[in-house]
Design a protein around this motif. Structure first.
Motif, short mmCIF file in Angstrom:
data_model
loop_
_atom_site.label_atom_id
_atom_site.label_comp_id
_atom_site.label_asym_id
_atom_site.label_seq_id
_atom_site.Cartn_x
_atom_site.Cartn_y
_atom_site.Cartn_z
N LEU A 220 -65.33 41.50 24.46
CA LEU A 220 -65.97 42.24 25.55
C LEU A 220 -67.22 41.56 26.10
O LEU A 220 -67.53 41.71 27.27
N ARG A 221 -67.89 40.82 25.28
CA ARG A 221 -69.22 40.32 25.61
C ARG A 221 -69.34 39.72 27.01
O ARG A 221 -70.30 39.98 27.73
N HIS A 222 -68.37 38.94 27.44
CA HIS A 222 -68.44 38.30 28.75
C HIS A 222 -67.40 38.86 29.72
O HIS A 222 -67.12 38.23 30.75
N LYS A 223 -66.86 40.04 29.40
CA LYS A 223 -65.80 40.60 30.25
C LYS A 223 -66.11 42.00 30.76
O LYS A 223 -65.22 42.71 31.19
N VAL A 224 -67.37 42.39 30.73
CA VAL A 224 -67.74 43.71 31.24
C VAL A 224 -67.40 43.81 32.73
O VAL A 224 -66.93 44.85 33.19
N ALA A 225 -67.58 42.74 33.47
CA ALA A 225 -67.25 42.75 34.90
C ALA A 225 -65.75 42.99 35.10
O ALA A 225 -65.35 43.71 36.02
N GLY B 178 -75.26 41.54 15.71
CA GLY B 178 -76.19 40.69 16.44
C GLY B 178 -76.09 40.83 17.96
O GLY B 178 -76.90 40.26 18.68
N ILE B 179 -75.11 41.56 18.44
CA ILE B 179 -74.94 41.77 19.88
C ILE B 179 -75.41 43.17 20.22
O ILE B 179 -74.86 44.16 19.72
N GLN B 180 -76.43 43.28 21.03
CA GLN B 180 -76.99 44.57 21.38
C GLN B 180 -76.07 45.32 22.34
O GLN B 180 -75.46 44.71 23.23
N ARG C 15 -66.05 45.15 13.62
CA ARG C 15 -65.39 44.79 12.36
C ARG C 15 -66.41 44.29 11.35
O ARG C 15 -66.40 44.68 10.21
N GLY C 16 -67.29 43.40 11.77
CA GLY C 16 -68.39 42.97 10.91
C GLY C 16 -68.07 41.87 9.94
O GLY C 16 -68.94 41.09 9.60
N ARG C 17 -66.85 41.74 9.47
CA ARG C 17 -66.57 40.75 8.44
C ARG C 17 -65.93 39.47 8.99
O ARG C 17 -65.76 38.51 8.28
N ASP C 18 -65.53 39.47 10.23
CA ASP C 18 -65.04 38.24 10.86
C ASP C 18 -65.19 38.38 12.37
O ASP C 18 -65.81 39.30 12.86
N THR C 19 -64.61 37.47 13.12
CA THR C 19 -64.87 37.44 14.56
C THR C 19 -63.89 38.26 15.39
O THR C 19 -64.05 38.35 16.60
N GLY C 20 -62.89 38.85 14.80
CA GLY C 20 -61.90 39.60 15.59
C GLY C 20 -62.13 41.10 15.51
O GLY C 20 -63.09 41.58 14.94
N GLY C 21 -61.22 41.81 16.12
CA GLY C 21 -61.19 43.27 16.03
C GLY C 21 -62.31 43.98 16.77
O GLY C 21 -62.96 43.43 17.64
N GLY C 22 -62.49 45.22 16.40
CA GLY C 22 -63.52 46.05 16.97
C GLY C 22 -63.00 46.96 18.07
O GLY C 22 -62.09 46.60 18.81
N VAL C 23 -63.57 48.16 18.13
CA VAL C 23 -63.26 49.10 19.20
C VAL C 23 -64.56 49.63 19.77
O VAL C 23 -65.58 49.71 19.09
N LEU C 24 -64.51 49.99 21.04
CA LEU C 24 -65.65 50.58 21.71
C LEU C 24 -65.10 51.60 22.68
O LEU C 24 -64.10 51.33 23.36
N ILE C 25 -65.70 52.78 22.72
CA ILE C 25 -65.25 53.82 23.64
C ILE C 25 -66.42 54.20 24.54
O ILE C 25 -67.47 54.60 24.06
N TYR C 26 -66.20 54.05 25.83
CA TYR C 26 -67.17 54.47 26.83
C TYR C 26 -66.78 55.86 27.32
O TYR C 26 -65.59 56.15 27.49
N ALA C 27 -67.76 56.71 27.58
CA ALA C 27 -67.54 58.01 28.23
C ALA C 27 -68.35 58.00 29.52
O ALA C 27 -69.46 57.44 29.56
N ALA C 28 -67.82 58.61 30.56
CA ALA C 28 -68.51 58.65 31.84
C ALA C 28 -69.84 59.38 31.69
O ALA C 28 -69.96 60.33 30.91
N ASP C 29 -70.85 58.90 32.42
CA ASP C 29 -72.13 59.60 32.44
C ASP C 29 -71.89 61.04 32.87
O ASP C 29 -71.07 61.31 33.75
N GLY C 30 -72.56 61.96 32.22
CA GLY C 30 -72.37 63.38 32.49
C GLY C 30 -71.33 64.02 31.60
O GLY C 30 -71.20 65.23 31.56
#
Length: 127
Positions: free
Chosen positions: A27-32, A61-63, A80-95
């Motif tokens: 995700l780090r460089h793909k928010v756009a 280390g990534i804010q 994930r924390g233990r290697d460079t793959g994986g991870g999930v993030l869930i965004y909810a709309a403001d409000g």
């Protein structure tokens, strides 16, 4: 073929609300890219309230502010924390009031999370 995997985005949910799922493979460089996908769904009339990101590849280390998505807040971030793959993030709309209501055990080989979304009267709308 160039060897690059094509990113795919899916949309689901009732007509008045949508959940978008995107495997970003970092995700780090793909928010756009995520913003453009959300904008494309909205242009088709979808009311995007939740965006689920898989393979976020974030770590402590990534804010979180470095992956802010305009118009959304981070409801869940599971690195994930233990290697460079994986991870999930869930965004909810403001409000939208959303909070993490379940997560996979820390010793699990998967990152999984569940959010609960509340209505304006603080009753559960979805989980």
């Amino acid at each position: 073929m160039s060897g690059r995997r094509r990113k795919r985005a899916r949309i689901s949910g009732p007509d008045d609300s949508a959940i978008v799922t995107i495997n970003v493979d970092s995700l780090r460089h793909k928010v756009a890219y995520v913003k453009r996908a959300v904008d494309a769904f909205r242009a088709r009339g979808a009311k995007v309230n939740v965006v689920c990101i898989t393979e976020s590849r974030l770590h402590a280390g990534i804010q979180s502010r470095s992956v802010d998505l305009p118009g959304f807040h981070i409801a869940v971030r599971r690195d994930r924390g233990r290697d460079t793959g994986g991870g999930v993030l869930i965004y909810a709309a403001d409000g939208i009031t959303a909070y993490e209501s379940w997560k996979a055990p820390a010793d699990s080989n998967t990152e999984a999370a569940e959010i609960t979304i509340l209505k304006s009267d603080n009753t559960q709308a979805a989980r």
